[in-house]
Enzyme design. Structure first.
Site, PDB file in Angstrom:
ATOM      1  N   GLY A 190       0.827  -1.209   0.000  1.00  7.97           N
ATOM      2  CA  GLY A 190       0.000   0.000   0.000  1.00  7.97           C
ATOM      3  C   GLY A 190       0.858   1.253   0.000  1.00  7.97           C
ATOM      4  N   GLY A 192      -0.010   4.297   0.215  1.00  7.54           N
ATOM      5  CA  GLY A 192      -0.843   5.406   0.686  1.00  7.54           C
ATOM      6  C   GLY A 192      -0.057   6.227   1.685  1.00  7.54           C
ATOM      7  CB  VAL A 193      -1.180   8.663   4.261  1.00 12.17           C
ATOM      8  CG1 VAL A 193      -0.560   9.922   4.818  1.00 12.17           C
ATOM      9  CG2 VAL A 193      -2.358   9.018   3.381  1.00 12.17           C
ATOM     10  CD  GLU A 213      -1.372   1.656  -4.248  1.00  8.57           C
ATOM     11  OE1 GLU A 213      -1.098   1.839  -3.056  1.00  8.57           O
ATOM     12  OE2 GLU A 213      -2.539   1.486  -4.663  1.00  8.57           O
ATOM     13  N   GLY A 281      -5.236   0.815   4.265  1.00  6.05           N
ATOM     14  CA  GLY A 281      -6.434   1.514   4.713  1.00  6.05           C
ATOM     15  C   GLY A 281      -6.862   1.050   6.092  1.00  6.05           C
ATOM     16  NE  ARG A 282      -6.511   3.767  11.302  1.00  7.92           N
ATOM     17  CZ  ARG A 282      -5.866   3.113  12.272  1.00  7.92           C
ATOM     18  NH1 ARG A 282      -4.734   2.490  12.002  1.00  7.92           N
ATOM     19  NH2 ARG A 282      -6.348   3.076  13.504  1.00  7.92           N
ATOM     20  CB  ALA A 330      -6.092  14.090  13.722  1.00  5.42           C
ATOM     21  CG  HIS A 454      12.263  38.654   0.511  1.00  2.09           C
ATOM     22  ND1 HIS A 454      12.215  37.693  -0.464  1.00  2.09           N
ATOM     23  CD2 HIS A 454      13.560  39.097   0.551  1.00  2.09           C
ATOM     24  CE1 HIS A 454      13.415  37.557  -1.018  1.00  2.09           C
ATOM     25  NE2 HIS A 454      14.250  38.405  -0.409  1.00  2.09           N
TER      26      HIS A 454
HETATM   27  P1  FAD Z   1      -9.179   7.475  17.321  1.00  5.92           P
HETATM   28  O1  FAD Z   1      -8.039   8.412  17.353  1.00  5.92           O
HETATM   29  O2  FAD Z   1      -8.977   6.141  16.720  1.00  5.92           O
HETATM   30  O3  FAD Z   1      -9.655   7.313  18.823  1.00  5.92           O
HETATM   31  C1  FAD Z   1     -10.663   6.440  19.209  1.00  5.92           C
HETATM   32  C2  FAD Z   1     -10.497   6.132  20.680  1.00  5.92           C
HETATM   33  O4  FAD Z   1     -11.663   5.456  21.128  1.00  5.92           O
HETATM   34  C3  FAD Z   1      -9.329   5.198  21.000  1.00  5.92           C
HETATM   35  O5  FAD Z   1      -8.594   5.709  22.087  1.00  5.92           O
HETATM   36  C4  FAD Z   1     -10.000   3.880  21.377  1.00  5.92           C
HETATM   37  O6  FAD Z   1      -9.257   3.151  22.353  1.00  5.92           O
HETATM   38  C5  FAD Z   1     -11.285   4.401  21.989  1.00  5.92           C
HETATM   39  N1  FAD Z   1     -12.379   3.428  21.993  1.00  5.92           N
HETATM   40  C6  FAD Z   1     -12.861   2.685  20.958  1.00  5.92           C
HETATM   41  N2  FAD Z   1     -13.946   1.965  21.362  1.00  5.92           N
HETATM   42  C7  FAD Z   1     -14.147   2.285  22.664  1.00  5.92           C
HETATM   43  C8  FAD Z   1     -15.110   1.906  23.631  1.00  5.92           C
HETATM   44  N3  FAD Z   1     -16.115   1.084  23.326  1.00  5.92           N
HETATM   45  N4  FAD Z   1     -15.000   2.419  24.882  1.00  5.92           N
HETATM   46  C9  FAD Z   1     -13.998   3.272  25.210  1.00  5.92           C
HETATM   47  N5  FAD Z   1     -13.071   3.676  24.326  1.00  5.92           N
HETATM   48  C10 FAD Z   1     -13.146   3.197  23.074  1.00  5.92           C
HETATM   49  N6  FAD Z   1      -4.321  12.118  10.730  1.00  5.92           N
HETATM   50  C11 FAD Z   1      -3.942  13.384  10.530  1.00  5.92           C
HETATM   51  O7  FAD Z   1      -4.795  14.260  10.423  1.00  5.92           O
HETATM   52  N7  FAD Z   1      -2.625  13.729  10.453  1.00  5.92           N
HETATM   53  C12 FAD Z   1      -1.646  12.808  10.560  1.00  5.92           C
HETATM   54  O8  FAD Z   1      -0.467  13.144  10.499  1.00  5.92           O
HETATM   55  C13 FAD Z   1      -2.005  11.455  10.765  1.00  5.92           C
HETATM   56  N8  FAD Z   1      -1.063  10.515  10.883  1.00  5.92           N
HETATM   57  C14 FAD Z   1      -1.446   9.223  11.101  1.00  5.92           C
HETATM   58  C15 FAD Z   1      -0.449   8.254  11.173  1.00  5.92           C
HETATM   59  C16 FAD Z   1      -0.800   6.930  11.361  1.00  5.92           C
HETATM   60  C17 FAD Z   1       0.295   5.891  11.447  1.00  5.92           C
HETATM   61  C18 FAD Z   1      -2.168   6.573  11.519  1.00  5.92           C
HETATM   62  C19 FAD Z   1      -2.561   5.149  11.775  1.00  5.92           C
HETATM   63  C20 FAD Z   1      -3.166   7.529  11.437  1.00  5.92           C
HETATM   64  C21 FAD Z   1      -2.801   8.866  11.218  1.00  5.92           C
HETATM   65  N9  FAD Z   1      -3.765   9.867  11.090  1.00  5.92           N
HETATM   66  C22 FAD Z   1      -3.389  11.149  10.856  1.00  5.92           C
HETATM   67  C23 FAD Z   1      -5.198   9.563  11.212  1.00  5.92           C
HETATM   68  C24 FAD Z   1      -5.703   9.925  12.614  1.00  5.92           C
HETATM   69  O9  FAD Z   1      -4.937   9.207  13.570  1.00  5.92           O
HETATM   70  C25 FAD Z   1      -7.164   9.585  12.764  1.00  5.92           C
HETATM   71  O10 FAD Z   1      -7.905  10.194  11.725  1.00  5.92           O
HETATM   72  C26 FAD Z   1      -7.704  10.080  14.089  1.00  5.92           C
HETATM   73  O11 FAD Z   1      -7.001   9.486  15.167  1.00  5.92           O
HETATM   74  C27 FAD Z   1      -9.196   9.775  14.238  1.00  5.92           C
HETATM   75  O12 FAD Z   1      -9.640  10.236  15.458  1.00  5.92           O
HETATM   76  P2  FAD Z   1     -10.890   9.571  16.200  1.00  5.92           P
HETATM   77  O13 FAD Z   1     -11.093  10.386  17.439  1.00  5.92           O
HETATM   78  O14 FAD Z   1     -12.015   9.426  15.271  1.00  5.92           O
HETATM   79  O15 FAD Z   1     -10.446   8.093  16.582  1.00  5.92           O
HETATM   80  P1  NAI Z   2      -4.521   4.868   2.452  1.00 10.35           P
HETATM   81  O1  NAI Z   2      -5.932   4.778   2.062  1.00 10.35           O
HETATM   82  O2  NAI Z   2      -3.844   6.181   2.504  1.00 10.35           O
HETATM   83  O3  NAI Z   2      -3.633   3.978   1.460  1.00 10.35           O
HETATM   84  C1  NAI Z   2      -3.846   2.617   1.273  1.00 10.35           C
HETATM   85  C2  NAI Z   2      -3.202   2.220  -0.033  1.00 10.35           C
HETATM   86  O4  NAI Z   2      -3.194   0.812  -0.106  1.00 10.35           O
HETATM   87  C3  NAI Z   2      -3.968   2.733  -1.257  1.00 10.35           C
HETATM   88  O5  NAI Z   2      -3.081   3.361  -2.137  1.00 10.35           O
HETATM   89  C4  NAI Z   2      -4.585   1.470  -1.839  1.00 10.35           C
HETATM   90  O6  NAI Z   2      -4.758   1.527  -3.227  1.00 10.35           O
HETATM   91  C5  NAI Z   2      -3.563   0.426  -1.423  1.00 10.35           C
HETATM   92  N1  NAI Z   2      -4.086  -0.935  -1.348  1.00 10.35           N
HETATM   93  C6  NAI Z   2      -5.276  -1.331  -0.845  1.00 10.35           C
HETATM   94  N2  NAI Z   2      -5.375  -2.681  -0.919  1.00 10.35           N
HETATM   95  C7  NAI Z   2      -4.220  -3.131  -1.472  1.00 10.35           C
HETATM   96  C8  NAI Z   2      -3.707  -4.430  -1.802  1.00 10.35           C
HETATM   97  N3  NAI Z   2      -4.420  -5.525  -1.566  1.00 10.35           N
HETATM   98  N4  NAI Z   2      -2.483  -4.514  -2.366  1.00 10.35           N
HETATM   99  C9  NAI Z   2      -1.754  -3.398  -2.598  1.00 10.35           C
HETATM  100  N5  NAI Z   2      -2.175  -2.150  -2.305  1.00 10.35           N
HETATM  101  C10 NAI Z   2      -3.392  -2.018  -1.743  1.00 10.35           C
HETATM  102  O7  NAI Z   2      -4.427   4.083   3.844  1.00 10.35           O
HETATM  103  P2  NAI Z   2      -3.272   3.978   4.921  1.00 10.35           P
HETATM  104  O8  NAI Z   2      -1.968   4.423   4.365  1.00 10.35           O
HETATM  105  O9  NAI Z   2      -3.400   2.611   5.485  1.00 10.35           O
HETATM  106  O10 NAI Z   2      -3.728   5.032   5.999  1.00 10.35           O
HETATM  107  C11 NAI Z   2      -4.989   4.896   6.662  1.00 10.35           C
HETATM  108  C12 NAI Z   2      -5.574   6.222   6.983  1.00 10.35           C
HETATM  109  O11 NAI Z   2      -4.801   6.903   7.961  1.00 10.35           O
HETATM  110  C13 NAI Z   2      -5.656   7.110   5.756  1.00 10.35           C
HETATM  111  O12 NAI Z   2      -6.992   7.192   5.402  1.00 10.35           O
HETATM  112  C14 NAI Z   2      -5.150   8.434   6.192  1.00 10.35           C
HETATM  113  O13 NAI Z   2      -6.156   9.404   6.086  1.00 10.35           O
HETATM  114  C15 NAI Z   2      -4.757   8.282   7.654  1.00 10.35           C
HETATM  115  N6  NAI Z   2      -3.390   8.772   7.771  1.00 10.35           N
HETATM  116  C16 NAI Z   2      -3.164  10.102   7.611  1.00 10.35           C
HETATM  117  C17 NAI Z   2      -1.890  10.599   7.658  1.00 10.35           C
HETATM  118  C18 NAI Z   2      -1.687  12.051   7.404  1.00 10.35           C
HETATM  119  O14 NAI Z   2      -2.647  12.799   7.419  1.00 10.35           O
HETATM  120  N7  NAI Z   2      -0.454  12.502   7.206  1.00 10.35           N
HETATM  121  C19 NAI Z   2      -0.729   9.754   7.925  1.00 10.35           C
HETATM  122  C20 NAI Z   2      -1.090   8.354   8.031  1.00 10.35           C
HETATM  123  C21 NAI Z   2      -2.373   7.905   7.985  1.00 10.35           C
END
Ligand code: FAD
Ligand code: NAI
Length: 475
Positions: A190, A192-193, A213, A281-282, A330, A454
């Site tokens: 993947g 992606g991000v 990918e 993806g998630r 987030a 600047h």
């Molecule tokens: P979450 O942050 O997932 O929080 C949900 C919370 O609910 C968790 O603490 C969980 O334990 C809790 N929970 C779940 N079910 C229950 C329950 N029944 N009872 C009590 N608690 C519960 N987004 C950005 O904008 N910028 C970034 O740079 C970025 N980088 C990322 C990097 C990675 C590696 C990943 C995986 C994601 C990244 N994201 C980024 C995406 C971002 O993390 C999510 O979009 C964001 O955390 C979503 O917020 P949320 O509050 O919906 O859920």
């Molecule tokens: P993503 O949706 O960004 O990328 C997933 C990639 O995997 C896509 O390009 C897709 O085509 C590919 N893919 C899917 N199935 C596949 C397969 N079977 N074989 C090969 N490729 C495949 O999802 P990612 O990177 O897992 O991130 C999850 C979420 O977390 C994103 O939606 C993103 O919004 C959030 N995130 C945001 C960040 C930021 O804002 N900087 C940083 C990291 C995550």
């Protein structure tokens, strides 16, 4: 006796904890329940973002960037580094400290705003007189009654079918953020991000990284001119990115992970790596929430169904963030959290989904807001485009980081800004100006007429806006 609250928020990620704070600011009695724990069982509010997402990934990106700079770029500044070494445990330990600071910061904010925090799992029990009965099980064991419930339970990483995460060799974002040694060879499924950000981290730290990918185009969600420029830069850095592949049955032994795949030409290939990040993806997370108990409606992909104002099908039950439709970001979750709290308070909570910035914290960074050229063409919108390369920006030259450009897309008739796309240094910070202009429905000429300091990278934004009218001053 159940404890009564005006609002109970389930989940303390960016969607949930911000909703709780805003609701408390608006004078309501608020509880927030979160299940996340540190390895020694302490509460770790902040969700995916704080614990295994935005914050730790940016900490590792920063450390690995310093390492790469010291190894490859300091010399051109006349700085000699002898005996450069990597202490991975210190690097990971620093990241953990940054995470803890953020966990503690949220607990402090809850206290400051008088939000009652419960550490445990929250679940719906039933609709009762005066609202919803919610059970907390975990460190806290409580029965609560809430007039309003905000569900903010987030998302979880998607697995490849038949390949569960073991977080040792088959890594989700969680395992990929806490490796104890730099793998010699790392595979990523993947591009992606997450694949690009965490793939960059481990490449900079010394791993040979191959990203596979499925989609034929690289970063199809980005403006394709931006994607092309970024792909060129990533490839030059040594990231091996292959698009249009079909992954076969992955085999894991104690020594290696073998990934058979068909490449874009249809040829059978095989990749042997020490560890494999699966970032495809998630998926929305609602396990244990008691969705069926109360009849909370989910769509076919498991997202909680909400209207434009984040109302679910249940009376006074709201849902925000990754567990509902829209980008999994987030800041999107936070905006929804604020809007819901304000709607509960009788105000007009609102999120402008058309103006949510996207950022990839790679090097070069990629950031955009609004529509890209492919989208405008598909929609038949008449537009003008103006670009400015960082190569022609004085500050970028001084920084020694001249990759990329800023591109402004504006309506052909009205000049309203429809999208801004950046690939290059500090794109994550530069995009804010475009977001502001678009929120005010400003024109390219508005950006062009604003005085920019600047020498700054932001002058590239001004020049790209001038380029819309074919009148750049420095290019
Ligand atoms: P979450 O942050 O997932 O929080 C949900 C919370 O609910 C968790 O603490 C969980 O334990 C809790 N929970 C779940 N079910 C229950 C329950 N029944 N009872 C009590 N608690 C519960 N987004 C950005 O904008 N910028 C970034 O740079 C970025 N980088 C990322 C990097 C990675 C590696 C990943 C995986 C994601 C990244 N994201 C980024 C995406 C971002 O993390 C999510 O979009 C964001 O955390 C979503 O917020 P949320 O509050 O919906 O859920
Ligand atoms: P993503 O949706 O960004 O990328 C997933 C990639 O995997 C896509 O390009 C897709 O085509 C590919 N893919 C899917 N199935 C596949 C397969 N079977 N074989 C090969 N490729 C495949 O999802 P990612 O990177 O897992 O991130 C999850 C979420 O977390 C994103 O939606 C993103 O919004 C959030 N995130 C945001 C960040 C930021 O804002 N900087 C940083 C990291 C995550």
């Amino acid at each position: 006796m159940a404890k009564q609250f005006d609002v109970v928020v389930i989940g303390a990620g960016p969607g949930g904890y911000i909703a709780a704070i805003r609701a408390a600011q608006l004078g309501m009695s608020v509880a927030c329940i979160d299940a996340w724990s540190t390895s020694d069982g302490k509460p770790a509010p902040g969700g995916t973002c704080t614990n295994v997402g935005c914050i730790p990934s940016k900490a590792l990106l920063q450390s690995s960037e310093h390492y790469e700079q010291a190894g490859s770029h300091f010399a051109e500044h006349g700085i000699e580094v002898k005996g450069l070494g990597l202490k991975l445990d210190t690097l990971i330990g620093r990241k953990d400290t940054v995470v803890t600071q953020n966990n503690d910061g949220i607990l402090y904010l809850f206290k400051k705003n008088k939000v009652t925090f419960f550490h445990g799992k929250g679940s719906f029990v039933a609709q009762v007189d005066g609202g919803w009965s919610i059970k907390v099980s975990g460190t806290s064991d409580e029965d609560l009654v809430a007039k309003h419930v905000v569900v903010a339970t987030g998302s979880a990483p998607r697995e490849l079918p038949g390949l569960p995460f073991d977080e040792k060799k088959i890594l989700s974002n969680d395992g990929a953020l806490r490796l104890t040694a730099v793998p010699k060879k790392m595979g990523v499924i993947g591009a992606g991000v997450i694949g690009l950000e965490l793939g960059s981290v481990w490449r900079r730290l010394g791993a040979e990284v191959t990203i596979l990918e499925a989609m034929p185009d690289f970063l199809p969600v980005a403006d394709q001119q931006v994607a092309k420029e970024a792909l060129k830069a990533f490839t030059k850095q040594g990231l091996n990115i292959q698009t249009g592949v079909k992954i076969g049955e992955v085999k894991t032994t104690s020594k290696a992970v073998t990934v058979p795949y068909t490449d874009a030409s249809g040829a059978e290939q095989s990749m042997a790596v020490d560890s494999l990040i699966v970032s495809i993806g998630r998926v929305p997370h609602t396990d244990g929430l008691g969705v069926e108990t109360v009849g909370l409606k989910l769509d076919e992909r498991g997202f909680i169904v909400v209207d434009d104002d984040c109302r679910t099908n249940l009376n006074n039950v709201w849902a925000v963030g990754d567990v509902v439709r829209g980008p999994m970001l987030a800041h999107k979750a936070e905006e929804e959290g604020v809007a819901v709290a304000e709607s509960i308070a009788g105000q007009h909570g609102h999120v402008n989904y058309a103006v949510i910035p996207n950022v990839l914290y790679t090097s070069p960074e990629i950031a955009w807001v609004g529509r890209n050229e492919q989208q405008l063409k598909t929609e038949g919108v008449a537009y003008k485009a103006g670009s400015f390369p960082f190569m022609a920006n004085g500050r970028a030259r001084a920084l020694g980081d001249t990759t990329g450009f800023v591109k402004v897309l504006a309506d052909a008739k009205t000049d309203e800004v429809l999208g801004v796309h950046i690939v290059g240094p500090m794109a994550s910070e530069l995009i804010s100006e475009a977001v502001t202009i678009m929120e005010f429905r400003g024109a390219a000429e508005d950006i062009a007429r604003i005085c920019h300091a600047h020498p700054t990278l932001s002058e590239a934004m001004k020049e790209a806006a001038l380029a819309v009218d074919k009148r750049t001053l420095n290019f």
